[in-house]
Write a protein that holds these residues in place. Structure first.
Motif, PDB file in Angstrom:
ATOM      1  N   PHE A 102     -33.803 128.522  33.060  1.00 22.64           N
ATOM      2  CA  PHE A 102     -32.713 128.938  32.178  1.00 22.64           C
ATOM      3  C   PHE A 102     -32.371 127.912  31.106  1.00 22.64           C
ATOM      4  CE2 PHE A 102     -31.381 131.505  36.039  1.00 22.64           C
ATOM      5  CZ  PHE A 102     -31.949 132.675  35.555  1.00 22.64           C
ATOM      6  N   GLU A 103     -33.009 126.764  31.138  1.00 24.66           N
ATOM      7  CA  GLU A 103     -32.810 125.701  30.151  1.00 24.66           C
ATOM      8  C   GLU A 103     -31.338 125.313  30.016  1.00 24.66           C
ATOM      9  OE1 GLU A 103     -34.692 127.419  26.723  1.00 24.66           O
ATOM     10  OE2 GLU A 103     -36.680 126.798  27.407  1.00 24.66           O
ATOM     11  N   CYS A 104     -30.660 125.184  31.154  1.00 23.66           N
ATOM     12  CA  CYS A 104     -29.269 124.733  31.150  1.00 23.66           C
ATOM     13  C   CYS A 104     -28.931 124.134  32.518  1.00 23.66           C
ATOM     14  CB  CYS A 104     -28.319 125.886  30.831  1.00 23.66           C
ATOM     15  SG  CYS A 104     -28.180 127.108  32.130  1.00 23.66           S
ATOM     16  N   ALA A 105     -27.839 123.392  32.571  1.00 27.93           N
ATOM     17  CA  ALA A 105     -27.398 122.810  33.838  1.00 27.93           C
ATOM     18  C   ALA A 105     -26.762 123.904  34.695  1.00 27.93           C
ATOM     19  CB  ALA A 105     -26.383 121.719  33.566  1.00 27.93           C
ATOM     20  N   ILE A 106     -26.980 123.808  35.998  1.00 28.92           N
ATOM     21  CA  ILE A 106     -26.424 124.794  36.918  1.00 28.92           C
ATOM     22  C   ILE A 106     -25.515 124.065  37.900  1.00 28.92           C
ATOM     23  CG2 ILE A 106     -26.985 126.485  38.696  1.00 28.92           C
ATOM     24  CD1 ILE A 106     -29.417 127.192  37.057  1.00 28.92           C
ATOM     25  N   SER A 107     -24.280 124.534  37.987  1.00 31.95           N
ATOM     26  CA  SER A 107     -23.289 123.851  38.822  1.00 31.95           C
ATOM     27  C   SER A 107     -23.520 124.117  40.303  1.00 31.95           C
ATOM     28  CB  SER A 107     -21.882 124.303  38.429  1.00 31.95           C
ATOM     29  OG  SER A 107     -21.680 125.634  38.855  1.00 31.95           O
ATOM     30  N   GLN A 108     -22.969 123.221  41.123  1.00 27.44           N
ATOM     31  CA  GLN A 108     -23.048 123.366  42.576  1.00 27.44           C
ATOM     32  C   GLN A 108     -22.410 124.671  43.015  1.00 27.44           C
ATOM     33  OE1 GLN A 108     -25.511 120.927  43.470  1.00 27.44           O
ATOM     34  NE2 GLN A 108     -24.408 121.464  45.303  1.00 27.44           N
ATOM     35  N   GLU A 109     -21.353 125.071  42.340  1.00 22.36           N
ATOM     36  CA  GLU A 109     -20.636 126.301  42.675  1.00 22.36           C
ATOM     37  C   GLU A 109     -21.567 127.513  42.570  1.00 22.36           C
ATOM     38  OE1 GLU A 109     -17.199 128.790  40.482  1.00 22.36           O
ATOM     39  OE2 GLU A 109     -16.697 126.692  40.872  1.00 22.36           O
ATOM     40  N   ILE A 110     -22.376 127.537  41.540  1.00 18.72           N
ATOM     41  CA  ILE A 110     -23.315 128.651  41.357  1.00 18.72           C
ATOM     42  C   ILE A 110     -24.355 128.641  42.471  1.00 18.72           C
ATOM     43  CG2 ILE A 110     -25.153 129.559  39.870  1.00 18.72           C
ATOM     44  CD1 ILE A 110     -23.370 128.645  37.486  1.00 18.72           C
ATOM     45  N   TYR A 111     -24.858 127.455  42.821  1.00 17.29           N
ATOM     46  CA  TYR A 111     -25.822 127.362  43.921  1.00 17.29           C
ATOM     47  C   TYR A 111     -25.213 127.860  45.232  1.00 17.29           C
ATOM     48  CZ  TYR A 111     -29.564 124.865  41.494  1.00 17.29           C
ATOM     49  OH  TYR A 111     -30.600 124.523  40.667  1.00 17.29           O
ATOM     50  N   GLU A 112     -23.967 127.485  45.492  1.00 11.41           N
ATOM     51  CA  GLU A 112     -23.308 127.921  46.727  1.00 11.41           C
ATOM     52  C   GLU A 112     -23.136 129.439  46.744  1.00 11.41           C
ATOM     53  OE1 GLU A 112     -22.834 126.019  49.378  1.00 11.41           O
ATOM     54  OE2 GLU A 112     -23.740 124.426  48.185  1.00 11.41           O
ATOM     55  N   THR A 113     -22.773 130.014  45.597  1.00 11.36           N
ATOM     56  CA  THR A 113     -22.625 131.466  45.493  1.00 11.36           C
ATOM     57  C   THR A 113     -23.960 132.159  45.730  1.00 11.36           C
ATOM     58  OG1 THR A 113     -20.835 131.181  43.898  1.00 11.36           O
ATOM     59  CG2 THR A 113     -21.884 133.347  43.973  1.00 11.36           C
ATOM     60  N   LEU A 114     -25.013 131.652  45.100  1.00 11.96           N
ATOM     61  CA  LEU A 114     -26.340 132.229  45.289  1.00 11.96           C
ATOM     62  C   LEU A 114     -26.765 132.146  46.747  1.00 11.96           C
ATOM     63  CD1 LEU A 114     -28.252 130.776  42.195  1.00 11.96           C
ATOM     64  CD2 LEU A 114     -27.491 133.121  42.512  1.00 11.96           C
ATOM     65  N   LYS A 115     -26.519 131.008  47.367  1.00 13.16           N
ATOM     66  CA  LYS A 115     -26.906 130.823  48.761  1.00 13.16           C
ATOM     67  C   LYS A 115     -26.159 131.792  49.677  1.00 13.16           C
ATOM     68  CE  LYS A 115     -27.496 127.347  52.339  1.00 13.16           C
ATOM     69  NZ  LYS A 115     -27.356 125.954  52.709  1.00 13.16           N
ATOM     70  N   SER A 116     -24.854 131.940  49.458  1.00 13.62           N
ATOM     71  CA  SER A 116     -24.076 132.854  50.301  1.00 13.62           C
ATOM     72  C   SER A 116     -24.518 134.301  50.101  1.00 13.62           C
ATOM     73  CB  SER A 116     -22.582 132.702  50.046  1.00 13.62           C
ATOM     74  OG  SER A 116     -22.253 133.120  48.749  1.00 13.62           O
ATOM     75  N   GLN A 117     -24.861 134.682  48.868  1.00 18.26           N
ATOM     76  CA  GLN A 117     -25.341 136.036  48.620  1.00 18.26           C
ATOM     77  C   GLN A 117     -26.699 136.264  49.284  1.00 18.26           C
ATOM     78  OE1 GLN A 117     -25.022 136.166  44.319  1.00 18.26           O
ATOM     79  NE2 GLN A 117     -23.108 137.305  44.440  1.00 18.26           N
ATOM     80  N   LEU A 118     -27.567 135.258  49.266  1.00 23.63           N
ATOM     81  CA  LEU A 118     -28.863 135.381  49.939  1.00 23.63           C
ATOM     82  C   LEU A 118     -28.683 135.487  51.455  1.00 23.63           C
ATOM     83  CD1 LEU A 118     -31.050 132.848  47.942  1.00 23.63           C
ATOM     84  CD2 LEU A 118     -31.418 135.305  48.107  1.00 23.63           C
ATOM     85  N   GLU A 119     -27.777 134.683  52.006  1.00 23.31           N
ATOM     86  CA  GLU A 119     -27.518 134.731  53.443  1.00 23.31           C
ATOM     87  C   GLU A 119     -26.941 136.091  53.832  1.00 23.31           C
ATOM     88  OE1 GLU A 119     -24.981 131.335  53.824  1.00 23.31           O
ATOM     89  OE2 GLU A 119     -26.661 130.009  54.353  1.00 23.31           O
ATOM     90  N   GLU A 120     -26.052 136.620  52.994  1.00 28.63           N
ATOM     91  CA  GLU A 120     -25.448 137.925  53.245  1.00 28.63           C
ATOM     92  C   GLU A 120     -26.520 139.018  53.216  1.00 28.63           C
ATOM     93  OE1 GLU A 120     -22.560 140.587  50.611  1.00 28.63           O
ATOM     94  OE2 GLU A 120     -21.665 138.656  51.168  1.00 28.63           O
ATOM     95  N   GLU A 121     -27.401 138.955  52.245  1.00 28.44           N
ATOM     96  CA  GLU A 121     -28.484 139.931  52.115  1.00 28.44           C
ATOM     97  C   GLU A 121     -29.451 139.794  53.297  1.00 28.44           C
ATOM     98  OE1 GLU A 121     -30.603 143.068  50.299  1.00 28.44           O
ATOM     99  OE2 GLU A 121     -28.601 142.299  49.901  1.00 28.44           O
ATOM    100  N   ASP A 122     -29.686 138.568  53.749  1.00 30.40           N
ATOM    101  CA  ASP A 122     -30.588 138.304  54.862  1.00 30.40           C
ATOM    102  C   ASP A 122     -30.020 138.881  56.164  1.00 30.40           C
ATOM    103  OD1 ASP A 122     -32.987 137.185  55.884  1.00 30.40           O
ATOM    104  OD2 ASP A 122     -31.862 135.475  56.667  1.00 30.40           O
ATOM    105  N   GLY A 123     -28.708 138.924  56.271  1.00 32.38           N
ATOM    106  CA  GLY A 123     -28.054 139.441  57.460  1.00 32.38           C
ATOM    107  C   GLY A 123     -28.141 140.944  57.609  1.00 32.38           C
TER     108      GLY A 123
END
Length: 84
Positions: A62-83
């Motif tokens: 994406f050619e930009c910095a990505i905040s920790q908050e976005i990573y945490e959101t992505l991770k929780s959405q992946l975990e939710e989908e995995d469940g």
């Protein structure tokens, strides 16, 4: 066919999750694959997410910095989908 940011394997688009950056530079997970914006793809595996995060592949895609908050959101959405 699209390449996973984590494992770097080519897979059919339907097997991957699309992560999207819109015109307002907001990053979100697109489970439908239809949101407008620049897309990057990742397997539905947490291991691929961790590899992509460690190698900063989302930042490169994406050619930009990505905040920790976005990573945490992505991770929780992946975990939710995995469940499911």
């Amino acid at each position: 066919m699209r390449m996973c940011l984590g494992c770097q394997e080519m897979k059919p688009k339907k097997e991957l999750i699309r992560i999207v950056k819109n015109k307002e530079n907001e990053i979100s997970v697109d489970f439908t694959g239809k949101k407008p914006g620049r897309g990057a793809y990742m397997c539905k595996e947490l291991s691929c997410f961790e590899k992509a995060r460690k190698a900063k592949r989302l930042e490169k895609a994406f050619e930009c910095a990505i905040s920790q908050e976005i990573y945490e959101t992505l991770k929780s959405q992946l975990e939710e989908e995995d469940g499911r």
